[in-house]
Design a protein around this motif. Structure first.
Motif, PDB file in Angstrom:
ATOM      1  N   PRO A  46      36.124  52.738  33.847  1.00  0.00           N
ATOM      2  CA  PRO A  46      35.051  53.036  32.885  1.00  0.00           C
ATOM      3  C   PRO A  46      34.100  51.873  32.601  1.00  0.00           C
ATOM      4  O   PRO A  46      32.937  52.096  32.313  1.00  0.00           O
ATOM      5  N   ARG A  47      34.582  50.645  32.701  1.00  0.00           N
ATOM      6  CA  ARG A  47      33.725  49.495  32.402  1.00  0.00           C
ATOM      7  C   ARG A  47      33.522  48.649  33.666  1.00  0.00           C
ATOM      8  O   ARG A  47      34.276  47.717  33.919  1.00  0.00           O
ATOM      9  N   VAL A  48      32.508  49.019  34.414  1.00  0.00           N
ATOM     10  CA  VAL A  48      32.165  48.325  35.653  1.00  0.00           C
ATOM     11  C   VAL A  48      30.780  47.720  35.475  1.00  0.00           C
ATOM     12  O   VAL A  48      29.884  48.379  34.961  1.00  0.00           O
ATOM     13  N   PRO A  49      30.599  46.466  35.915  1.00  0.00           N
ATOM     14  CA  PRO A  49      29.259  45.871  35.819  1.00  0.00           C
ATOM     15  C   PRO A  49      28.209  46.738  36.523  1.00  0.00           C
ATOM     16  O   PRO A  49      28.486  47.370  37.553  1.00  0.00           O
ATOM     17  N   HIS A 111      30.797  44.276  51.103  1.00  0.00           N
ATOM     18  CA  HIS A 111      31.374  45.257  52.018  1.00  0.00           C
ATOM     19  C   HIS A 111      31.574  44.653  53.401  1.00  0.00           C
ATOM     20  O   HIS A 111      32.616  44.834  54.026  1.00  0.00           O
ATOM     21  N   ARG A 112      30.572  43.914  53.884  1.00  0.00           N
ATOM     22  CA  ARG A 112      30.710  43.252  55.194  1.00  0.00           C
ATOM     23  C   ARG A 112      31.816  42.211  55.161  1.00  0.00           C
ATOM     24  O   ARG A 112      32.486  41.970  56.165  1.00  0.00           O
ATOM     25  N   THR A 113      32.031  41.578  54.012  1.00  0.00           N
ATOM     26  CA  THR A 113      33.031  40.521  53.874  1.00  0.00           C
ATOM     27  C   THR A 113      34.445  41.082  53.771  1.00  0.00           C
ATOM     28  O   THR A 113      35.360  40.572  54.414  1.00  0.00           O
ATOM     29  N   GLY A 114      34.641  42.122  52.970  1.00  0.00           N
ATOM     30  CA  GLY A 114      35.994  42.600  52.710  1.00  0.00           C
ATOM     31  C   GLY A 114      36.257  44.055  53.011  1.00  0.00           C
ATOM     32  O   GLY A 114      37.397  44.506  52.970  1.00  0.00           O
ATOM     33  N   GLY A 115      35.201  44.810  53.292  1.00  0.00           N
ATOM     34  CA  GLY A 115      35.364  46.221  53.617  1.00  0.00           C
ATOM     35  C   GLY A 115      35.621  47.100  52.409  1.00  0.00           C
ATOM     36  O   GLY A 115      35.649  46.643  51.263  1.00  0.00           O
ATOM     37  N   ASP A 116      35.811  48.382  52.710  1.00  0.00           N
ATOM     38  CA  ASP A 116      36.055  49.376  51.665  1.00  0.00           C
ATOM     39  C   ASP A 116      37.296  49.047  50.842  1.00  0.00           C
ATOM     40  O   ASP A 116      37.310  49.243  49.624  1.00  0.00           O
ATOM     41  N   ALA A 117      38.348  48.578  51.518  1.00  0.00           N
ATOM     42  CA  ALA A 117      39.613  48.319  50.815  1.00  0.00           C
ATOM     43  C   ALA A 117      39.436  47.287  49.708  1.00  0.00           C
ATOM     44  O   ALA A 117      39.958  47.462  48.599  1.00  0.00           O
ATOM     45  N   ALA A 118      38.699  46.226  49.975  1.00  0.00           N
ATOM     46  CA  ALA A 118      38.496  45.189  48.956  1.00  0.00           C
ATOM     47  C   ALA A 118      37.653  45.721  47.797  1.00  0.00           C
ATOM     48  O   ALA A 118      37.949  45.441  46.628  1.00  0.00           O
ATOM     49  N   ILE A 119      36.624  46.494  48.108  1.00  0.00           N
ATOM     50  CA  ILE A 119      35.775  47.035  47.046  1.00  0.00           C
ATOM     51  C   ILE A 119      36.577  48.014  46.184  1.00  0.00           C
ATOM     52  O   ILE A 119      36.507  47.982  44.950  1.00  0.00           O
ATOM     53  N   LEU A 120      37.369  48.874  46.812  1.00  0.00           N
ATOM     54  CA  LEU A 120      38.203  49.795  46.039  1.00  0.00           C
ATOM     55  C   LEU A 120      39.237  49.051  45.201  1.00  0.00           C
ATOM     56  O   LEU A 120      39.516  49.435  44.060  1.00  0.00           O
ATOM     57  N   ALA A 121      39.809  47.986  45.753  1.00  0.00           N
ATOM     58  CA  ALA A 121      40.784  47.199  44.994  1.00  0.00           C
ATOM     59  C   ALA A 121      40.132  46.585  43.756  1.00  0.00           C
ATOM     60  O   ALA A 121      40.741  46.541  42.681  1.00  0.00           O
ATOM     61  N   VAL A 122      38.901  46.119  43.895  1.00  0.00           N
ATOM     62  CA  VAL A 122      38.175  45.572  42.747  1.00  0.00           C
ATOM     63  C   VAL A 122      37.943  46.677  41.710  1.00  0.00           C
ATOM     64  O   VAL A 122      38.179  46.473  40.514  1.00  0.00           O
ATOM     65  N   LEU A 123      37.502  47.845  42.153  1.00  0.00           N
ATOM     66  CA  LEU A 123      37.279  48.947  41.206  1.00  0.00           C
ATOM     67  C   LEU A 123      38.567  49.317  40.472  1.00  0.00           C
ATOM     68  O   LEU A 123      38.569  49.472  39.249  1.00  0.00           O
ATOM     69  N   HIS A 124      39.656  49.458  41.217  1.00  0.00           N
ATOM     70  CA  HIS A 124      40.923  49.812  40.576  1.00  0.00           C
ATOM     71  C   HIS A 124      41.390  48.706  39.637  1.00  0.00           C
ATOM     72  O   HIS A 124      41.923  48.987  38.558  1.00  0.00           O
ATOM     73  N   GLY A 125      41.173  47.461  40.020  1.00  0.00           N
ATOM     74  CA  GLY A 125      41.531  46.346  39.141  1.00  0.00           C
ATOM     75  C   GLY A 125      40.708  46.338  37.869  1.00  0.00           C
ATOM     76  O   GLY A 125      41.223  46.078  36.775  1.00  0.00           O
ATOM     77  N   LEU A 126      39.419  46.634  37.993  1.00  0.00           N
ATOM     78  CA  LEU A 126      38.570  46.720  36.801  1.00  0.00           C
ATOM     79  C   LEU A 126      39.033  47.877  35.915  1.00  0.00           C
ATOM     80  O   LEU A 126      38.996  47.777  34.689  1.00  0.00           O
ATOM     81  N   GLY A 127      39.493  48.958  36.546  1.00  0.00           N
ATOM     82  CA  GLY A 127      40.019  50.088  35.790  1.00  0.00           C
ATOM     83  C   GLY A 127      41.269  49.710  35.011  1.00  0.00           C
ATOM     84  O   GLY A 127      41.553  50.270  33.956  1.00  0.00           O
ATOM     85  N   ALA A 128      42.023  48.747  35.532  1.00  0.00           N
ATOM     86  CA  ALA A 128      43.222  48.256  34.838  1.00  0.00           C
ATOM     87  C   ALA A 128      42.874  47.091  33.907  1.00  0.00           C
ATOM     88  O   ALA A 128      43.751  46.399  33.422  1.00  0.00           O
ATOM     89  N   GLU A 129      41.558  46.887  33.720  1.00  0.00           N
ATOM     90  CA  GLU A 129      41.021  45.874  32.806  1.00  0.00           C
ATOM     91  C   GLU A 129      41.345  44.438  33.221  1.00  0.00           C
ATOM     92  O   GLU A 129      41.494  43.555  32.381  1.00  0.00           O
ATOM     93  N   ARG A 130      41.425  44.212  34.521  1.00  0.00           N
ATOM     94  CA  ARG A 130      41.539  42.846  35.018  1.00  0.00           C
ATOM     95  C   ARG A 130      40.136  42.259  35.104  1.00  0.00           C
ATOM     96  O   ARG A 130      39.141  42.981  35.147  1.00  0.00           O
ATOM     97  N   SER A 131      40.031  40.936  35.157  1.00  0.00           N
ATOM     98  CA  SER A 131      38.721  40.290  35.108  1.00  0.00           C
ATOM     99  C   SER A 131      37.991  40.369  36.454  1.00  0.00           C
ATOM    100  O   SER A 131      38.600  40.281  37.521  1.00  0.00           O
ATOM    101  N   GLU A 132      36.690  40.547  36.354  1.00  0.00           N
ATOM    102  CA  GLU A 132      35.828  40.581  37.540  1.00  0.00           C
ATOM    103  C   GLU A 132      36.012  39.295  38.354  1.00  0.00           C
ATOM    104  O   GLU A 132      36.120  39.336  39.581  1.00  0.00           O
TER     105      GLU A 132
END
Length: 158
Positions: A46-49, A111-132
């Motif tokens: 819910p809280r994504v930059p 995306h070029r650096t880490g691919g879909d998996a890294a971007i999804l991991a960041v989104l899921h981490g933000l969903g768990a309220e971990r820091s950007e």
């Protein structure tokens, strides 16, 4: 949408579209993909930059990163701070264009650096309220400042 005339759609829990006549099916499809991406992102975190929201949504829409990067290469004084401006109430269309270009270009770099998996991991981490900061460092191997510096270097050298 009750926003600026340039706003083609809005996702605030409900997807709202501005449909102009005559309808351009390609443009409408892109807007639907864009707004649906916002809807999905909000469901994960819910809280994504704003820059992540807009970068991913533009990629889903099929926006051409090469065009955005080309415009940015002609700009002076590019700054990571511009990625954090509030965009919805921004009255200057040039600032809006620049923000969208920055968001698309930086997200595409990630995306070029880490691919879909890294971007999804960041989104899921933000969903768990971990820091950007922690998430970008963990999944892309560099701090946000280092990532932005690398991205700006590749942008300027391209």
């Amino acid at each position: 949408t009750r926003l600026h005339p340039w706003v083609a759609g809005l996702s605030d829990g409900t997807i709202r579209l501005t449909v102009r006549s005559p309808v351009d099916p390609e443009s409408l499809r892109g807007t639907i993909y864009h707004e649906f991406a916002h809807h999905l992102i909000r469901g994960i975190a819910p809280r994504v930059p704003g820059w992540i929201h807009e970068g991913i949504a533009q990629r889903a829409e099929g926006r051409d990163v090469g065009v955005a990067e080309s415009r940015l290469r002609r700009e002076r004084n590019l700054s990571a701070a511009e990625l954090s401006i509030g965009i919805l109430r921004q009255p200057d269309p040039r600032a809006v264009r620049r923000f969208y270009d920055l968001a698309l270009a930086f997200t595409s770099f990630l995306h070029r650096t880490g691919g879909d998996a890294a971007i999804l991991a960041v989104l899921h981490g933000l969903g768990a309220e971990r820091s950007e900061h922690t998430l970008l460092t963990t999944h892309f191997g560099a701090s946000p400042d280092e990532l932005v510096a690398r991205w700006l270097d590749t942008l300027r050298s391209g």
